[in-house]
Design a protein around this motif. Structure first.
Motif, PDB file in Angstrom:
ATOM      1  N   THR A 154       1.123  -1.087   0.178  1.00 22.62           N
ATOM      2  CA  THR A 154       0.571   0.404  -0.066  1.00 22.62           C
ATOM      3  C   THR A 154       0.722   0.980  -0.009  1.00 22.62           C
ATOM      4  OG1 THR A 154      -1.692  -1.157   1.374  1.00 22.62           O
ATOM      5  CG2 THR A 154      -2.043   1.365   1.486  1.00 22.62           C
ATOM      6  N   PHE A 155       0.918   1.985  -1.010  1.00 25.83           N
ATOM      7  CA  PHE A 155       1.537   3.008  -1.042  1.00 25.83           C
ATOM      8  C   PHE A 155       0.840   4.929  -0.774  1.00 25.83           C
ATOM      9  CE2 PHE A 155       0.687   1.689  -5.029  1.00 25.83           C
ATOM     10  CZ  PHE A 155       0.375   2.771  -5.905  1.00 25.83           C
ATOM     11  N   THR A 184      -3.938   9.775  -7.845  1.00 30.22           N
ATOM     12  CA  THR A 184      -3.003  10.620  -8.356  1.00 30.22           C
ATOM     13  C   THR A 184      -1.523   9.285  -7.971  1.00 30.22           C
ATOM     14  OG1 THR A 184      -3.484  12.613  -7.418  1.00 30.22           O
ATOM     15  CG2 THR A 184      -1.392  12.349  -8.870  1.00 30.22           C
ATOM     16  N   ASP A 185      -2.055   8.059  -7.158  1.00 27.08           N
ATOM     17  CA  ASP A 185      -1.443   7.344  -7.655  1.00 27.08           C
ATOM     18  C   ASP A 185      -1.411   5.878  -7.934  1.00 27.08           C
ATOM     19  OD1 ASP A 185       0.830   8.702  -4.767  1.00 27.08           O
ATOM     20  OD2 ASP A 185      -0.705   8.046  -3.751  1.00 27.08           O
ATOM     21  N   GLY A 191       0.765   4.461 -14.962  1.00 30.27           N
ATOM     22  CA  GLY A 191       2.008   4.792 -16.194  1.00 30.27           C
ATOM     23  C   GLY A 191       3.259   3.866 -15.953  1.00 30.27           C
ATOM     24  N   VAL A 192       3.825   4.126 -14.764  1.00 29.64           N
ATOM     25  CA  VAL A 192       5.852   3.164 -14.389  1.00 29.64           C
ATOM     26  C   VAL A 192       5.395   1.576 -15.101  1.00 29.64           C
ATOM     27  CG1 VAL A 192       7.039   2.172 -12.774  1.00 29.64           C
ATOM     28  CG2 VAL A 192       5.530   4.295 -12.896  1.00 29.64           C
ATOM     29  N   VAL A 193       3.852   1.026 -14.435  1.00 29.17           N
ATOM     30  CA  VAL A 193       4.013  -0.001 -14.551  1.00 29.17           C
ATOM     31  C   VAL A 193       3.515  -0.512 -15.784  1.00 29.17           C
ATOM     32  CG1 VAL A 193       2.317  -2.147 -15.210  1.00 29.17           C
ATOM     33  CG2 VAL A 193       2.003  -1.086 -12.663  1.00 29.17           C
ATOM     34  N   ALA A 194       3.232  -0.300 -17.204  1.00 28.11           N
ATOM     35  CA  ALA A 194       3.343   0.071 -18.627  1.00 28.11           C
ATOM     36  C   ALA A 194       4.539   0.288 -19.391  1.00 28.11           C
ATOM     37  CB  ALA A 194       2.258   1.159 -19.289  1.00 28.11           C
ATOM     38  N   GLY A 206      -7.095   1.020  -7.084  1.00 32.96           N
ATOM     39  CA  GLY A 206      -6.771   1.845  -6.911  1.00 32.96           C
ATOM     40  C   GLY A 206      -8.394   2.215  -5.809  1.00 32.96           C
ATOM     41  N   PRO A 207      -8.104   3.886  -5.034  1.00 34.72           N
ATOM     42  CA  PRO A 207      -9.187   3.162  -4.025  1.00 34.72           C
ATOM     43  C   PRO A 207     -10.618   4.115  -4.371  1.00 34.72           C
ATOM     44  CG  PRO A 207      -8.226   5.891  -4.535  1.00 34.72           C
ATOM     45  CD  PRO A 207      -7.661   4.596  -5.282  1.00 34.72           C
TER      46      PRO A 207
END
Length: 277
Positions: A154-155, A184-185, A191-194, A206-207
């Protein structure tokens, strides 16, 4: 502190199953007992966690807390679930617990196979009260090529999510469950995973209402929900619920994968006399 950490919200009288006697006794670690309940599934193809979640989400007496489960193979393709329940007052009769569990959906029968007093000390905490045992040198590390490592986190506003994912991916993590604390997270993580080409092994959650509804179906909901609005415990409550949610999702995925593999093996083995399958 122990009483407060393990206190569960009070249930309304109409929420208490007729097979379970509600108790108003105070939570007392000195009187606490733990029970192992053997749950036989009504459907042999159901994963062990299904029976545990069915009983752990039932309305139960105030002082009863579910602590986890372990699968137990019975043969003939049947796997029982050994669920651990703790009564903090020690006043939940095993017969009532068996009857309530047996009435849960997906449970064919329930039987208390072990009952023991906690003596005021949690068995999990007891391990830290004893001297450490010496380890052989060099330490033999077992290898399980059929097992895969998954990681849940969880970040919020991670300083370098890209480097963190790359490091754990190179370290052998086979599945990532990434729970973003904010929208936002979530956008950042997707984006990073892609960009890293990890879409096949990294799942971003996501929440929002969907996740909260999934939390509410978990056994840990009764324990952690009251702390979601507590500034001092909200982060830990979300982390615990996310970890439990990831475990349930991973179990479902492995169960579906195993069922698909068994189906392929049966199809390949059809019409082959003497085939071990």
């Amino acid at each position: 502190a122990l009483r407060e950490a393990n206190a569960l919200p009070a249930l309304r009288p109409e929420d208490t199953p007729p097979t379970t006697k509600a108790t108003t006794a105070p939570l007392d670690p000195e009187a606490a007992v733990e029970m192992w309940v053997e749950l036989m599934p009504a459907d042999a193809s159901a994963p062990p966690g299904a029976a545990y979640r069915a009983v752990a989400t039932l309305p139960m007496p105030l002082d009863l807390e579910w602590r986890g489960y372990a699968p137990k193979a019975f043969g003939f393709g049947v796997t029982a679930t050994i669920a651990t329940a703790r009564s903090w007052s020690g006043q939940v009769p095993s017969e009532d617990l068996e009857a309530a569990c047996a009435a849960a959906p997906g449970v064919q029968s329930a039987r208390v196979v072990r009952w023991y007093p906690c003596g005021g000390l949690c068995p999990y905490d007891a391990a830290w009260q004893r001297p450490a045992l010496p380890l052989p040198s060099p330490l033999p590390l077992p290898t399980f090529p059929w097992r895969r490592l998954g990681l849940v986190t969880t970040f919020r506003e991670p300083p370098d999510l890209r480097a963190w994912l790359q490091a754990h991916d190179r370290g052998g993590v086979a599945a990532f469950h990434l729970y973003a604390d904010t929208e936002t997270d979530e956008t950042l993580a997707r984006g990073v995973v892609a960009a890293l080409g990890l879409a096949g092994k990294a799942r971003v959650i996501g929440p929002g209402p969907a996740l909260r509804a999934a939390w509410a179906a978990l056994p840990g909901w009764r324990r952690y929900a009251p702390h979601l609005s507590d500034p001092g415990g909200a982060v830990m409550a979300r982390q615990c619920l996310n970890a439990e949610h990831a475990m349930a999702e991973a179990e479902r995925a492995l169960h579906l994968e195993g069922s698909a593999r068994e189906g392929d093996e049966e199809e390949e083995g059809e019409g082959t006399p003497g085939d071990p399958l």
